[in-house]
Design a protein around this motif. Structure first.
Motif, PDB file in Angstrom:
ATOM      1  N   GLN A  35       0.775  -1.257  -0.013  1.00 19.33           N
ATOM      2  CA  GLN A  35       0.172   0.091   0.010  1.00 19.33           C
ATOM      3  C   GLN A  35       1.024   1.366  -0.038  1.00 19.33           C
ATOM      4  OE1 GLN A  35      -2.133  -1.070   3.546  1.00 19.33           O
ATOM      5  NE2 GLN A  35      -4.083  -0.926   2.409  1.00 19.33           N
ATOM      6  N   VAL A  36       1.959   1.202   0.678  1.00 11.57           N
ATOM      7  CA  VAL A  36       2.932   2.212   0.736  1.00 11.57           C
ATOM      8  C   VAL A  36       3.749   2.495  -0.575  1.00 11.57           C
ATOM      9  CG1 VAL A  36       4.711   3.291   2.024  1.00 11.57           C
ATOM     10  CG2 VAL A  36       2.887   2.449   3.071  1.00 11.57           C
ATOM     11  N   LYS A  37       3.991   1.559  -1.121  1.00 10.62           N
ATOM     12  CA  LYS A  37       5.036   1.699  -2.423  1.00 10.62           C
ATOM     13  C   LYS A  37       4.691   2.529  -3.371  1.00 10.62           C
ATOM     14  CE  LYS A  37       6.784  -2.928  -2.271  1.00 10.62           C
ATOM     15  NZ  LYS A  37       6.884  -4.298  -3.134  1.00 10.62           N
ATOM     16  N   PRO A  38       3.198   2.993  -3.811  1.00  7.00           N
ATOM     17  CA  PRO A  38       2.990   3.953  -4.786  1.00  7.00           C
ATOM     18  C   PRO A  38       3.074   5.398  -4.094  1.00  7.00           C
ATOM     19  CG  PRO A  38       0.898   2.692  -3.967  1.00  7.00           C
ATOM     20  CD  PRO A  38       2.214   2.206  -3.544  1.00  7.00           C
ATOM     21  N   ALA A  39       3.329   5.533  -2.853  1.00  4.66           N
ATOM     22  CA  ALA A  39       3.241   7.036  -2.524  1.00  4.66           C
ATOM     23  C   ALA A  39       4.510   7.736  -2.928  1.00  4.66           C
ATOM     24  CB  ALA A  39       3.466   6.790  -0.779  1.00  4.66           C
ATOM     25  N   PRO A  40       4.106   8.947  -3.432  1.00  6.67           N
ATOM     26  CA  PRO A  40       5.280   9.853  -3.803  1.00  6.67           C
ATOM     27  C   PRO A  40       6.311  10.180  -2.873  1.00  6.67           C
ATOM     28  CG  PRO A  40       3.295  10.958  -3.713  1.00  6.67           C
ATOM     29  CD  PRO A  40       2.910   9.518  -3.114  1.00  6.67           C
ATOM     30  N   GLU A  41       7.486  10.596  -3.127  1.00  8.76           N
ATOM     31  CA  GLU A  41       8.482  10.887  -2.052  1.00  8.76           C
ATOM     32  C   GLU A  41       8.206  12.189  -1.604  1.00  8.76           C
ATOM     33  OE1 GLU A  41      13.530  11.087  -1.994  1.00  8.76           O
ATOM     34  OE2 GLU A  41      12.474  10.685  -3.887  1.00  8.76           O
ATOM     35  N   TYR A  42       8.366  12.222  -0.341  1.00 13.07           N
ATOM     36  CA  TYR A  42       8.512  13.616   0.256  1.00 13.07           C
ATOM     37  C   TYR A  42       9.612  14.352   0.039  1.00 13.07           C
ATOM     38  CZ  TYR A  42       9.277  16.668   4.245  1.00 13.07           C
ATOM     39  OH  TYR A  42       9.352  17.940   5.111  1.00 13.07           O
ATOM     40  N   LYS A  43       9.550  15.587  -0.406  1.00 13.81           N
ATOM     41  CA  LYS A  43      10.577  16.426  -0.533  1.00 13.81           C
ATOM     42  C   LYS A  43      10.282  17.753   0.131  1.00 13.81           C
ATOM     43  CE  LYS A  43      12.661  14.247  -4.640  1.00 13.81           C
ATOM     44  NZ  LYS A  43      13.239  14.408  -5.986  1.00 13.81           N
ATOM     45  N   GLU A  44      11.146  18.353   0.937  1.00 13.62           N
ATOM     46  CA  GLU A  44      10.862  19.595   1.849  1.00 13.62           C
ATOM     47  C   GLU A  44      10.692  20.941   0.809  1.00 13.62           C
ATOM     48  OE1 GLU A  44      13.120  21.526   5.532  1.00 13.62           O
ATOM     49  OE2 GLU A  44      13.587  19.266   5.290  1.00 13.62           O
ATOM     50  N   GLY A  45       9.881  21.647   0.866  1.00 15.76           N
ATOM     51  CA  GLY A  45       9.679  22.772   0.113  1.00 15.76           C
ATOM     52  C   GLY A  45       8.634  22.551  -1.012  1.00 15.76           C
ATOM     53  N   ARG A  46       8.074  21.142  -1.174  1.00 14.72           N
ATOM     54  CA  ARG A  46       7.214  20.903  -2.132  1.00 14.72           C
ATOM     55  C   ARG A  46       5.923  20.340  -1.728  1.00 14.72           C
ATOM     56  NH1 ARG A  46      10.436  17.173  -6.730  1.00 14.72           N
ATOM     57  NH2 ARG A  46      11.985  18.882  -7.412  1.00 14.72           N
ATOM     58  N   PRO A  47       4.788  20.484  -2.344  1.00 15.93           N
ATOM     59  CA  PRO A  47       3.482  20.001  -1.611  1.00 15.93           C
ATOM     60  C   PRO A  47       3.628  18.554  -1.281  1.00 15.93           C
ATOM     61  CG  PRO A  47       3.240  21.291  -4.107  1.00 15.93           C
ATOM     62  CD  PRO A  47       4.440  20.760  -3.905  1.00 15.93           C
ATOM     63  N   ILE A  48       3.106  18.458  -0.135  1.00 11.52           N
ATOM     64  CA  ILE A  48       3.391  17.120   0.478  1.00 11.52           C
ATOM     65  C   ILE A  48       1.757  16.205   0.463  1.00 11.52           C
ATOM     66  CG2 ILE A  48       3.400  16.049   2.796  1.00 11.52           C
ATOM     67  CD1 ILE A  48       4.600  18.931   3.755  1.00 11.52           C
ATOM     68  N   ILE A  49       2.146  15.090  -0.145  1.00 14.39           N
ATOM     69  CA  ILE A  49       1.151  14.279  -0.339  1.00 14.39           C
ATOM     70  C   ILE A  49       1.182  13.089   0.472  1.00 14.39           C
ATOM     71  CG2 ILE A  49       0.125  12.240  -2.024  1.00 14.39           C
ATOM     72  CD1 ILE A  49       0.084  15.105  -2.951  1.00 14.39           C
ATOM     73  N   VAL A  50       0.262  12.895   1.566  1.00 16.29           N
ATOM     74  CA  VAL A  50       0.179  11.998   2.540  1.00 16.29           C
ATOM     75  C   VAL A  50      -0.551  10.758   2.230  1.00 16.29           C
ATOM     76  CG1 VAL A  50      -0.499  11.793   5.221  1.00 16.29           C
ATOM     77  CG2 VAL A  50       0.420  13.958   4.258  1.00 16.29           C
ATOM     78  N   ILE A  51      -0.044   9.585   2.752  1.00 16.53           N
ATOM     79  CA  ILE A  51      -0.813   8.404   2.569  1.00 16.53           C
ATOM     80  C   ILE A  51      -1.513   7.995   3.771  1.00 16.53           C
ATOM     81  CG2 ILE A  51       1.064   7.017   3.202  1.00 16.53           C
ATOM     82  CD1 ILE A  51      -0.085   4.851   0.935  1.00 16.53           C
TER      83      ILE A  51
END
Length: 172
Positions: free
Chosen positions: A146-162
């Motif tokens: 379930q976590v594999k498709p989550a986009p990478e978190y990068k500081e300063g960019r919009p945050i996508i939370v699973i």
């Protein structure tokens, strides 16, 4: 008060000694021997109650004592899935403007740090299990798949939370 008591004691002692010396020494014609002044003994300090704890002044910080059995640090701690899969380690915690915890950043995937990426998981998807009940104290309600498709978190960019349902949602 101590000085008055010592002075009275000295006068009484000298008077008694002089009287004893006159009856014994006066009959024999000898002068009474000089009496050394007794050393003043300090009176024991009267028992006083401890001073009252001062009221906390406005603007002063207060103190809270936390029991080490009730709290734990989580940065660097391993996270496991409900299926007991290694999900990675918590490397950061995100809070909103009011200080409410919104997401945890997990260093997910890879082997020995190679090929890993940071992902944001909803704070509500984490469960903190008492150490006595389970080997690992932090459990994520998601599986690795379930976590594999989550986009990478990068500081300063919009945050996508699973979130626990396995869906991806933007963090408002």
């Amino acid at each position: 008060m101590i000085k008055k008591f010592a002075a009275v004691l000295l006068v009484v002692a000298l008077t008694a000694f002089a009287a004893a010396g006159q009856t014994e020494g006066g009959a024999q014609g000898q002068a009474p021997a000089p009496v050394p002044a007794p050393a003043p003994t300090p009176a024991p300090a009267p028992a006083q109650p401890p001073p009252p704890v001062p009221a906390q002044a406005p603007g002063q910080p207060s103190v809270t004592v936390l029991d080490t059995l009730e709290v734990q640090g989580i940065l660097g701690r391993e996270v496991r899935s409900l299926a007991d899969e290694n999900m990675g380690r918590i490397v950061d915690v995100l809070v909103d403007g009011q200080g409410a915890t919104r997401a945890a950043i997990i260093d997910f995937g890879g082997f020995l740090g190679v090929g890993s990426r940071k992902i944001a998981v909803a704070w509500q998807a984490l469960h903190f299990v008492p150490a006595a009940e389970k080997r690992y104290g932090i459990v994520l309600e998601l599986t690795r798949d379930q976590v594999k498709p989550a986009p990478e978190y990068k500081e300063g960019r919009p945050i996508i939370v699973i979130v626990a349902s396995g869906k991806l949602e933007p963090l408002p």
